[in-house]
Design an enzyme around this catalytic site. Structure first.
Site, PDB file in Angstrom:
ATOM      1  N   CYS A 186       1.971  25.456 -16.066  1.00 12.22           N
ATOM      2  CA  CYS A 186       1.875  24.009 -16.306  1.00 12.22           C
ATOM      3  C   CYS A 186       0.398  23.602 -16.403  1.00 12.22           C
ATOM      4  O   CYS A 186      -0.380  23.808 -15.465  1.00 12.22           O
ATOM      5  CB  CYS A 186       2.575  23.250 -15.185  1.00 12.22           C
ATOM      6  SG  CYS A 186       2.292  21.473 -15.238  1.00 12.22           S
ATOM      7  N   ASP A 208      -8.123  11.503 -20.700  1.00 12.80           N
ATOM      8  CA  ASP A 208      -7.171  12.106 -21.630  1.00 12.80           C
ATOM      9  C   ASP A 208      -7.930  12.826 -22.745  1.00 12.80           C
ATOM     10  O   ASP A 208      -8.951  12.347 -23.247  1.00 12.80           O
ATOM     11  CB  ASP A 208      -6.254  11.027 -22.222  1.00 12.80           C
ATOM     12  CG  ASP A 208      -5.027  11.622 -22.897  1.00 12.80           C
ATOM     13  OD1 ASP A 208      -3.919  11.467 -22.351  1.00 12.80           O
ATOM     14  OD2 ASP A 208      -5.176  12.247 -23.972  1.00 12.80           O
ATOM     15  N   HIS A 254       3.640  19.574  -8.276  1.00 12.28           N
ATOM     16  CA  HIS A 254       4.377  19.464  -9.530  1.00 12.28           C
ATOM     17  C   HIS A 254       5.666  18.666  -9.344  1.00 12.28           C
ATOM     18  O   HIS A 254       6.509  19.004  -8.516  1.00 12.28           O
ATOM     19  CB  HIS A 254       4.721  20.840 -10.106  1.00 12.28           C
ATOM     20  CG  HIS A 254       5.394  20.729 -11.437  1.00 12.28           C
ATOM     21  ND1 HIS A 254       4.698  20.779 -12.625  1.00 12.28           N
ATOM     22  CD2 HIS A 254       6.688  20.484 -11.766  1.00 12.28           C
ATOM     23  CE1 HIS A 254       5.533  20.595 -13.631  1.00 12.28           C
ATOM     24  NE2 HIS A 254       6.755  20.417 -13.129  1.00 12.28           N
ATOM     25  N   HIS A 274       2.691  12.028 -14.742  1.00  5.45           N
ATOM     26  CA  HIS A 274       1.345  11.468 -14.920  1.00  5.45           C
ATOM     27  C   HIS A 274       1.453   9.995 -15.283  1.00  5.45           C
ATOM     28  O   HIS A 274       2.435   9.564 -15.889  1.00  5.45           O
ATOM     29  CB  HIS A 274       0.553  12.218 -15.984  1.00  5.45           C
ATOM     30  CG  HIS A 274       1.259  12.335 -17.306  1.00  5.45           C
ATOM     31  ND1 HIS A 274       2.232  13.284 -17.522  1.00  5.45           N
ATOM     32  CD2 HIS A 274       1.152  11.645 -18.457  1.00  5.45           C
ATOM     33  CE1 HIS A 274       2.687  13.165 -18.764  1.00  5.45           C
ATOM     34  NE2 HIS A 274       2.051  12.165 -19.357  1.00  5.45           N
ATOM     35  N   HIS A 282      -0.622   7.059 -17.381  1.00  8.23           N
ATOM     36  CA  HIS A 282      -1.701   6.709 -18.295  1.00  8.23           C
ATOM     37  C   HIS A 282      -2.327   5.392 -17.828  1.00  8.23           C
ATOM     38  O   HIS A 282      -1.602   4.449 -17.487  1.00  8.23           O
ATOM     39  CB  HIS A 282      -1.160   6.482 -19.714  1.00  8.23           C
ATOM     40  CG  HIS A 282      -0.507   7.675 -20.341  1.00  8.23           C
ATOM     41  ND1 HIS A 282      -1.156   8.485 -21.235  1.00  8.23           N
ATOM     42  CD2 HIS A 282       0.749   8.194 -20.206  1.00  8.23           C
ATOM     43  CE1 HIS A 282      -0.327   9.445 -21.639  1.00  8.23           C
ATOM     44  NE2 HIS A 282       0.834   9.283 -21.033  1.00  8.23           N
TER      45      HIS A 282
HETATM   46  P1  AMP Z   1       2.774  12.083 -22.450  1.00 11.08           P
HETATM   47  O1  AMP Z   1       3.074  11.961 -23.924  1.00 11.08           O
HETATM   48  O2  AMP Z   1       3.067  10.825 -21.690  1.00 11.08           O
HETATM   49  O3  AMP Z   1       3.466  13.308 -21.843  1.00 11.08           O
HETATM   50  O4  AMP Z   1       1.222  12.275 -22.346  1.00 11.08           O
HETATM   51  C1  AMP Z   1       0.585  13.507 -22.278  1.00 11.08           C
HETATM   52  C2  AMP Z   1      -0.883  13.240 -22.439  1.00 11.08           C
HETATM   53  O5  AMP Z   1      -1.594  14.360 -21.974  1.00 11.08           O
HETATM   54  C3  AMP Z   1      -1.321  12.990 -23.890  1.00 11.08           C
HETATM   55  O6  AMP Z   1      -1.947  11.713 -23.967  1.00 11.08           O
HETATM   56  C4  AMP Z   1      -2.297  14.139 -24.158  1.00 11.08           C
HETATM   57  O7  AMP Z   1      -3.381  13.742 -24.969  1.00 11.08           O
HETATM   58  C5  AMP Z   1      -2.748  14.499 -22.760  1.00 11.08           C
HETATM   59  N1  AMP Z   1      -3.200  15.874 -22.575  1.00 11.08           N
HETATM   60  C6  AMP Z   1      -2.555  17.006 -22.919  1.00 11.08           C
HETATM   61  N2  AMP Z   1      -3.266  18.093 -22.544  1.00 11.08           N
HETATM   62  C7  AMP Z   1      -4.388  17.622 -21.942  1.00 11.08           C
HETATM   63  C8  AMP Z   1      -5.535  18.230 -21.338  1.00 11.08           C
HETATM   64  N3  AMP Z   1      -5.668  19.569 -21.280  1.00 11.08           N
HETATM   65  N4  AMP Z   1      -6.483  17.444 -20.817  1.00 11.08           N
HETATM   66  C9  AMP Z   1      -6.376  16.098 -20.862  1.00 11.08           C
HETATM   67  N5  AMP Z   1      -5.319  15.459 -21.407  1.00 11.08           N
HETATM   68  C10 AMP Z   1      -4.347  16.204 -21.956  1.00 11.08           C
HETATM   69 ZN    ZN Z   2       2.718  20.969 -13.083  1.00  5.82          ZN
END
Ligand code: AMP
Ligand code: ZN
Length: 116
Positions: free
Chosen positions: A4, A30, A46, A98, A100
């Protein structure tokens, strides 16, 4: 969870700059920001998403992290939106809980895009 990406970031396996960290959560920018300010608040433990049953102290830390991230980026003054996508219809792409934190631009009053 070993494969993950957010577990790896939160436990330091992938080095990141944290805007906030406590015993339960971290906050970092992000990778693909969708607003001038776009921070993710991620629990260290997790959980797939909020449906998992998340401990109260983790939820409290998530709120504290959102406040700290907003203060550091200045959007505590102008306003910001906090979103937790849950499951397919919400477009959750990373299956590790998570929040935002989005701001730095007028986000408007509607919660959904016009075509939704
Ligand atoms: P969600 O669509 O709510 O699952 O959001 C996932 C978010 O994680 C998206 O905005 C991606 O740009 C962000 N994301 C994915 N991988 C990474 C990473 N390695 N570092 C920072 N953000 C990430
Ligand atoms: Zn995780």
């Amino acid at each position: 969870m070993s494969d993950c990406i957010f577990c790896k970031i939160a436990n330091g396996e992938i080095p990141s700059d944290f805007l906030y960290e406590d015993e339960n959560v971290v906050a970092f920018k992000d990778l693909n920001p969708q607003a001038p300010v776009h921070v993710l608040v991620v629990p260290k433990a997790h959980h797939d998403n909020i449906i998992d049953g998340v401990p109260a102290d983790t939820l409290a830390s998530m709120a504290a992290a959102a406040k700290a991230a907003a203060e550091q980026t200045g959007v505590d003054k102008t306003g910001f939106r906090s979103i937790m996508n849950t499951g397919a219809d919400a477009g959750q792409t990373v299956m590790h809980l998570h929040m935002h934190v989005l701001g730095g631009v007028k986000l408007g009053e509607g919660l959904l895009p016009k075509e939704a």
